[in-house]
Design a protein around this motif. Structure first.
Motif, short mmCIF file in Angstrom:
data_model
loop_
_atom_site.label_atom_id
_atom_site.label_comp_id
_atom_site.label_asym_id
_atom_site.label_seq_id
_atom_site.Cartn_x
_atom_site.Cartn_y
_atom_site.Cartn_z
N VAL A 15 0.84 -1.20 0.00
CA VAL A 15 0.00 0.00 0.00
C VAL A 15 0.87 1.25 0.00
O VAL A 15 0.58 2.23 -0.69
CB VAL A 15 -0.94 0.00 1.22
CG1 VAL A 15 -1.80 1.26 1.24
CG2 VAL A 15 -1.82 -1.25 1.22
N VAL A 41 -7.21 4.89 -0.05
CA VAL A 41 -5.92 4.81 0.62
C VAL A 41 -5.58 6.14 1.30
O VAL A 41 -5.09 6.18 2.44
CB VAL A 41 -4.82 4.42 -0.40
CG1 VAL A 41 -3.42 4.58 0.21
CG2 VAL A 41 -5.03 2.99 -0.88
N PHE A 45 0.83 -6.07 -5.28
CA PHE A 45 -0.37 -5.35 -4.86
C PHE A 45 -1.50 -5.54 -5.88
O PHE A 45 -2.65 -5.78 -5.51
CB PHE A 45 -0.04 -3.87 -4.69
CG PHE A 45 -1.17 -3.04 -4.15
CD1 PHE A 45 -1.78 -3.34 -2.95
CD2 PHE A 45 -1.63 -1.91 -4.85
CE1 PHE A 45 -2.82 -2.56 -2.44
CE2 PHE A 45 -2.65 -1.14 -4.36
CZ PHE A 45 -3.25 -1.46 -3.15
#
Length: 300
Positions: A8, A70, A41
């Motif tokens: 992330v 995010v 990811f």
């Protein structure tokens, strides 16, 4: 789906910098390591997030949507860190406020300036956002106080009404419609209409009125209310707006729109959050400001 925090972090780094090299520098790792984290990811979320253009990564629409979520997560982390700094430094409270442009450009700078002068130990974060975004962020406790358009009956959050008024039609003084005492849907449809976004209460009410009358505009432009008024001031059409937004544009004239479209200004707070006397004071001052500048407006 199993995500790793470093995946992330790599995704956020590329979205912020637009570069694998700069993202690697931010994370203090090698470029191949960032590339591998991004590849893992994408596999973990089962989405293709970037197009490869040589050595560059170009964010796809899916990446942009995911980045919004995010960033909300990182905003929450930043908020926790800021609170810890305040506690460690024995500083005063930190108040996070967001407002839609109509109030952010009018009463709130005056109110917050007075607040900061009277209470220098208070830290303030003041953001300008859309009503939808403010409601979303208030729900997730990213702001302590929000000022939005809407109805206290439907906000879905602890809400306090500030004032209720009605939409107006705004135009230049030399526009043909300025000669009319009031405006109806049939008067409008021959001109370019400058309308707020389709999710706003004002736009939804306006579209319903046109549909019921069997009318449709010749041309339209969809943007924020502030932009609607700016384009109207340039002679690019007539704007449907709230009175406070129009008031910031002295070169515009307004006419009442019939049938009436109700507009409410509302203060909202996070669910199940403790109250602040300081927030109450800001709300009271905003209500008084609106009451003085909107003749006939009510607060209910």
């Amino acid at each position: 789906m199993r995500l790793h925090p470093r995946q992330v972090e790599a995704f956020r780094g590329i979205m912020l910098t637009g570069s694998i090299t700069l993202a690697a520098q931010m994370m203090n790792v090698t470029q191949p390591a960032v590339s591998r984290l991004i590849r893992d990811f994408e596999i973990a979320v089962d989405l293709r997030l970037f197009d490869r253009d040589g050595r560059r990564l170009v964010a796809r629409a899916e990446a942009i949507r995911l980045y919004r979520e995010v960033e909300r997560f990182y905003l929450g982390l930043d908020h926790i860190g800021a609170i810890a700094d305040d506690i460690r430094g024995s500083r005063g409270m930190r108040l996070r406020i967001a407002a839609m442009p109509a109030l952010a450009a009018s009463c709130l700078p005056e109110i917050l300036s007075g607040l900061m002068g009277a209470q220098p130990d208070v830290s303030v974060v003041f953001d300008v956002e859309s009503t939808d975004h403010i409601c979303d962020m208030i729900t997730n406790h990213h702001y302590d106080l929000g000022f939005v358009f809407g109805s206290p009956r439907h906000a879905g959050l602890p809400a306090q009404p500030l004032a209720t008024t009605h939409a107006v039609v705004a135009m230049r003084r030399d526009h043909p419609l300025a000669a009319l005492p009031g405006i109806t849907p049939r008067d409008l449809v021959a001109y370019r209409l400058l309308l707020p976004g389709r999710k706003t209460p004002v736009r939804q009410s306006f579209d319903t009125i046109l549909a019921q009358a069997g009318l449709s505009p010749a041309t339209l432009m969809e943007t924020s209310m502030a932009n609607c008024c700016s384009f109207a001031a340039r002679g690019d059409g007539v704007a449907i707006s709230d009175p406070v937004t129009v008031d910031a544009r002295g070169e515009l004239v307004t006419r009442l729109f019939t049938p009436e479209i109700e507009i409410s200004y509302v203060a909202i707070r996070p669910p199940q959050a403790p109250g602040f006397l300081l927030a109450d004071e800001i709300i009271d001052k905003a209500k008084a400001w609106l009451g003085a500048r909107l003749p006939g407006a009510s607060s209910r």
